[in-house]
Every structure is written in structure tokens, then in C-alpha cells.
Design a protein around this motif. Sequence first.
Motif, PDB file in Angstrom:
ATOM      1  N   VAL A 137     -23.134 -13.865 -25.479  1.00  0.00           N
ATOM      2  CA  VAL A 137     -23.525 -13.334 -24.475  1.00  0.00           C
ATOM      3  C   VAL A 137     -22.678 -13.241 -23.123  1.00  0.00           C
ATOM      4  O   VAL A 137     -22.531 -14.555 -22.830  1.00  0.00           O
ATOM      5  CB  VAL A 137     -25.013 -13.715 -24.070  1.00  0.00           C
ATOM      6  CG1 VAL A 137     -25.500 -13.012 -22.747  1.00  0.00           C
ATOM      7  CG2 VAL A 137     -26.106 -13.446 -25.147  1.00  0.00           C
ATOM      8  N   PRO A 156     -30.441  -7.279 -29.568  1.00  0.00           N
ATOM      9  CA  PRO A 156     -29.831  -8.325 -28.646  1.00  0.00           C
ATOM     10  C   PRO A 156     -30.815  -9.555 -28.280  1.00  0.00           C
ATOM     11  O   PRO A 156     -32.227  -9.251 -28.878  1.00  0.00           O
ATOM     12  CB  PRO A 156     -29.593  -7.343 -27.525  1.00  0.00           C
ATOM     13  CG  PRO A 156     -30.657  -6.308 -27.695  1.00  0.00           C
ATOM     14  CD  PRO A 156     -30.678  -6.100 -29.235  1.00  0.00           C
ATOM     15  N   THR A 180     -21.028 -11.739 -19.304  1.00  0.00           N
ATOM     16  CA  THR A 180     -21.096 -10.722 -18.124  1.00  0.00           C
ATOM     17  C   THR A 180     -19.795  -9.863 -18.316  1.00  0.00           C
ATOM     18  O   THR A 180     -18.730 -10.397 -18.394  1.00  0.00           O
ATOM     19  CB  THR A 180     -20.978 -11.261 -16.763  1.00  0.00           C
ATOM     20  OG1 THR A 180     -22.248 -11.684 -16.410  1.00  0.00           O
ATOM     21  CG2 THR A 180     -20.875 -10.140 -15.626  1.00  0.00           C
ATOM     22  N   THR A 203     -31.463  -9.437 -22.776  1.00  0.00           N
ATOM     23  CA  THR A 203     -29.979  -9.113 -22.763  1.00  0.00           C
ATOM     24  C   THR A 203     -30.011  -7.598 -23.259  1.00  0.00           C
ATOM     25  O   THR A 203     -30.985  -7.181 -23.411  1.00  0.00           O
ATOM     26  CB  THR A 203     -28.956 -10.078 -23.576  1.00  0.00           C
ATOM     27  OG1 THR A 203     -29.555  -9.438 -24.940  1.00  0.00           O
ATOM     28  CG2 THR A 203     -29.165 -11.461 -23.465  1.00  0.00           C
ATOM     29  N   ARG A 204     -28.748  -6.968 -23.037  1.00  0.00           N
ATOM     30  CA  ARG A 204     -28.410  -5.736 -23.554  1.00  0.00           C
ATOM     31  C   ARG A 204     -27.362  -5.859 -24.493  1.00  0.00           C
ATOM     32  O   ARG A 204     -26.485  -6.633 -24.477  1.00  0.00           O
ATOM     33  CB  ARG A 204     -28.042  -4.804 -22.424  1.00  0.00           C
ATOM     34  CG  ARG A 204     -26.830  -5.219 -21.860  1.00  0.00           C
ATOM     35  CD  ARG A 204     -26.276  -3.969 -20.885  1.00  0.00           C
ATOM     36  NE  ARG A 204     -26.726  -4.239 -19.394  1.00  0.00           N
ATOM     37  CZ  ARG A 204     -26.721  -3.068 -18.570  1.00  0.00           C
ATOM     38  NH1 ARG A 204     -26.239  -1.958 -18.804  1.00  0.00           N
ATOM     39  NH2 ARG A 204     -27.055  -3.539 -17.370  1.00  0.00           N
ATOM     40  N   ASN A 227     -24.323  -7.512 -16.580  1.00  0.00           N
ATOM     41  CA  ASN A 227     -24.512  -8.743 -16.778  1.00  0.00           C
ATOM     42  C   ASN A 227     -25.339  -8.765 -18.140  1.00  0.00           C
ATOM     43  O   ASN A 227     -26.017  -7.749 -18.534  1.00  0.00           O
ATOM     44  CB  ASN A 227     -25.627  -9.211 -15.584  1.00  0.00           C
ATOM     45  CG  ASN A 227     -24.938  -9.590 -14.325  1.00  0.00           C
ATOM     46  OD1 ASN A 227     -23.647  -9.596 -14.387  1.00  0.00           O
ATOM     47  ND2 ASN A 227     -25.606  -9.530 -13.419  1.00  0.00           N
ATOM     48  N   LYS A 228     -25.310 -10.037 -18.677  1.00  0.00           N
ATOM     49  CA  LYS A 228     -25.849 -10.265 -20.095  1.00  0.00           C
ATOM     50  C   LYS A 228     -25.748  -9.166 -21.168  1.00  0.00           C
ATOM     51  O   LYS A 228     -26.722  -8.772 -21.706  1.00  0.00           O
ATOM     52  CB  LYS A 228     -27.437 -10.425 -19.613  1.00  0.00           C
ATOM     53  CG  LYS A 228     -27.923 -11.643 -18.686  1.00  0.00           C
ATOM     54  CD  LYS A 228     -29.169 -11.837 -18.389  1.00  0.00           C
ATOM     55  CE  LYS A 228     -29.512 -12.835 -17.498  1.00  0.00           C
ATOM     56  NZ  LYS A 228     -31.094 -13.143 -17.240  1.00  0.00           N
ATOM     57  N   VAL A 229     -24.558  -9.075 -21.619  1.00  0.00           N
ATOM     58  CA  VAL A 229     -24.336  -8.200 -22.566  1.00  0.00           C
ATOM     59  C   VAL A 229     -24.111  -8.914 -23.834  1.00  0.00           C
ATOM     60  O   VAL A 229     -23.266 -10.031 -23.774  1.00  0.00           O
ATOM     61  CB  VAL A 229     -22.829  -7.406 -22.238  1.00  0.00           C
ATOM     62  CG1 VAL A 229     -22.862  -6.388 -23.670  1.00  0.00           C
ATOM     63  CG2 VAL A 229     -23.261  -6.578 -20.916  1.00  0.00           C
ATOM     64  N   ASP A 230     -24.901  -8.844 -25.034  1.00  0.00           N
ATOM     65  CA  ASP A 230     -24.846  -9.445 -26.026  1.00  0.00           C
ATOM     66  C   ASP A 230     -24.106  -9.007 -27.110  1.00  0.00           C
ATOM     67  O   ASP A 230     -24.490  -7.842 -27.730  1.00  0.00           O
ATOM     68  CB  ASP A 230     -26.348  -9.379 -26.720  1.00  0.00           C
ATOM     69  CG  ASP A 230     -26.360 -10.541 -27.787  1.00  0.00           C
ATOM     70  OD1 ASP A 230     -25.472 -11.052 -28.305  1.00  0.00           O
ATOM     71  OD2 ASP A 230     -27.686 -10.862 -28.159  1.00  0.00           O
TER      72      ASP A 230
END
Length: 525
Positions: free
Chosen positions: A500, A385, A502, A389-390, A433-436
Amino acid sequence: MTSLAAWRRQINSNRRIVIGAAAVLALICSVLVIGSFGSATADTNPSAGAEVPTDQLQMINAAAASCPVLTPARLAGQVMANSGFKSTAKENGRSGIAGLTDDAWRRWAPRPGADRTGVRDNIEALAHAMCDFAGELRSIRIGGDLWRTSLAAFTVGVPAVTKAGGVPTGAAANYVAEVDSYTNWYAQQRAFGGAGTTSPTPLAVAAARARPVPEAYLQSILAAGSVCPAVTPARVAAQLMAQSGFNPNKLSGVGQEGIAQFREKVWATYNLTPLATPWDAPAAVPVLGRAMCDLVSQESKVEPQADAWTAALSAFEWGVTSVAQAGAPTDANRTFAAQVNSYVAYYSADPRLSAAATVDPTASAPASNPATTTPPKPTVTYAPPAPGTRSAYATIQAESYSGHSAIQVENCSDTGGGQDVGYLGMQDYLEYNKVDFGSTGATKFFVRFASDLPTGMSGLVEVRIDSRSNAPVGSAAVGRTGGWQNWITVPANITKVTGVHTVFLTFFSSSQWEIGNINWITFQH
């Protein structure tokens, strides 16, 4: 989940739960009262009817599907009693092969411009008349056999049947006996698949033709069979076999589509995934599970003592209104529901569809214990990622949310222990938040879920991107798993997501109850 926690779920539900009252399905038709036939002599033995011409037999078979109370043998018996299959018949103000008055024809003609003397149109009009009588008598709960009381209403009208509380004596009883006698005779004839033939019954033939569940659809069937207890994987497989023989490209003559043979209106009602179609089998099968659970719930509330599963099959095939009018079909050798049920024993013997089987999107066969199934492992190598990010393709623990509303975290007994998130209900959400999702993108979603919802209740775990007000890109159908800590992995298709974002999880409940617990989620290509 402790008994105290389970009790607390019910007590605390007052914060937002209002248990929805079931919508009672009842269709009350305005029915034209018809005068009586002349008297007919009752006969306790089957009367030999006239041979049904081949073209008329096809018309009768088609018209008998108008509502569940009809069967081809019943309709043939009534036509025989009314006219002897003579299109020129006339008696006591009635005419044509169906023996209708002019007023009755105007009420039940199958379409504008229908031919008053046409054989097909008259047979269809008679079928529609009998369905309407059955609907009205069912709605006012007249006792006795619904078919017989409908025949009586055809001769003397609904008010007379209502006053008598069943079939009145005299002309009505004689007519019913006459039609019964002919019906019994036709039911024995080879043209109607009766006992007079030495060939195997249609259901025996159907059961012998059952084919194993294709591996490609196994996980979808397990998911569909986990929404509610009444709709098991074996029942889902049996329905798919009866509908299409697991053919994802089937198009019926009446417009039913795909592996589950959805009609357009039914698909629109139960599909919650944008851009999905009935032709996409992995998406359609879970929708079938959601649809059947809802129909079972509806039917069980309309007729609590009836076989809600069989009634739901009839509702799926013919529509809720038809079942509300005339009930589930009664001719066991000629109904869709009976054909489905003939397959259930075969699929119940398949260990892949047993109660111990669980949804596992990467296993070639289901795990033997839902509580010990490990999270799915990616079958391809994903790019790492972006910084900060995750990865969407890693296991995202439910309690690692960035934001939430009205949920609670509790200890979890699933593999790996840790915690899960519970008390998930309407208007609640979980935010990550910030899911890749990378450049290739995800098209599948998996949720590790447990629930002890009451029988018949179901829900959805919906995936929304960037805003809770955006339409879901996909949803997983969920229901009772046998306990608040009895875990299964539920798959769902989603519209492809790249980049990326949410991620919001929102929740739908068919009953307004909180739907259950989530341990983790993940995505795959």
C-alpha cells in the motif's frame, strides 16, 4: 474542450510557462587550411576510375559512414583523384592513398599511433577531414552544394571558399570537376550498387523484405507513435524494421542494442524508467518515440525548411553533431534514413497502425475510435484491496485525488462522461493516498490522456511512490492526440510496486507548456 478553454490555457500559461527556446545545434570546427593541388582538367562525362581492391572497398564503405555528407562513391572518387589508389603516391607535398600533407595527417589522423602510410588509416583521415570541412562550411552557411564546397576547401582552404561564396575558379573548380567525374563513374559500378547493375536497388529489396508488426509489439508502437504528430506508428514500425527487423536481442557491431538499436548515450538521455534496458522491447519502443520526437523538434528548429523526420533519423543513427556538421545523407540508395522511409508505405497500409488506432492494453486489436475506447479490464482476478484503501487495478479517476498543485477539474467528453483533470505542467502533481498494489505487484501503468499541444511538443506522466522527491518508478510518454478531448490510452512499464502506497503523478514537458488532460489511471501486473 471549448475554444474558450483552449484560449484560456494559453493566456493562463503565464503563471508558470516560459516557452523554451530551441537549442540550435551548430558545431564549428577548427579547420586546417590546406594549399591547392595542381591544376586538373574538368570533364563533363564520367571518367573511368581504377578498380577498387576488395579490401579497400570495405574500408571506403566504413569510412563513408563518418558523416552524412559522405558516400562510398564520393570517397572513392576523391581517392581516385588524389592517388589513383596508390599508397606510394607523392605530389606537391602530399602523399599516400588519401593525398594528405603531413600537417593534414597530424590534424586528422584517426587515432594516436596511426600508420602514416597505412591505407585504412589514410582513408579514415581523409573522411574525417571532409567531414570537418563540411561542418565548418555548413555552420557559416556557405551557399552551393556542401560536398562540392568541401572539396574546394580541401584544395584551397575555407577562407578562399568563404571569400568566393562557393567553389573558386581555377584549381579548386578543376579538382571538384575531376572528383565529380570519378564519383559519377563509381556510382554506376556494381560494387557501389549503381545503375550499371540489373539487380533491384537496395531500397526496393528492403521494401520487399518488410515484415508485419508482431502483435507483441503493437501496443508499444502505438504508444510511441502518439507522442507527437511527426512520429507516427507507421514511422516507428518502419524504423524498428530497419534497425533490427523487430529482433529484441540484436547487438550491432558498433554496440547498438535491442529492438530499437539504442546507443548507450542515446538510451541514457531518453530513458526515464529505472532499471529498464534497451533489451526490454516493450519499454524500449516508447523510449524510441520520445527520442525521435525530441530529435524531430531539434532538427526542425535548426533547419526549418528541411525534412526534419529524415534529419532526425540521421541524428538517431549518427548523432546530432554529425547531422549538424554535414546535414542528412544525400545518397538515397545507401542511407539508413532512406531505408526507413522505404518501409513507411508498407506500414501505413496496416490498419492496426492507422490514425484511428488507439492504445488499448487488453484488446487484441486497437479500437476504431479513441474517444469511445473503454477502460482496460483486468485479465486476471485480483484480491480485494485492504480495508480503507483503493485498488491499484481498478480505474482510478483523475479527479479523485487526495492532493494536488495548480491543476483544474473540467467536464469530460470521454466514455462515461464525468470530469477530467487539466492544466498539468512542470512542478504540478496529483496525489492518491492508500493505493493497494497487493503482494503480486504491478509492473504496468496506463493513463487515459488527451492533448492539443502544438506540433513537436511532448511530455511525460511520471509515477512516483510515497514522495514527490523519489525517483519515478516509470513514465508514460505523451504528446498531441488531436484535441483536448480526443482521448487515447497510453501504456508504460514501471518497476514492480507491491503493498500500500501513496501514488504521485508528476509531469515533464519538453517545452515548458502544460501537457494535457488526464481522465483516469490504472495499473496491471
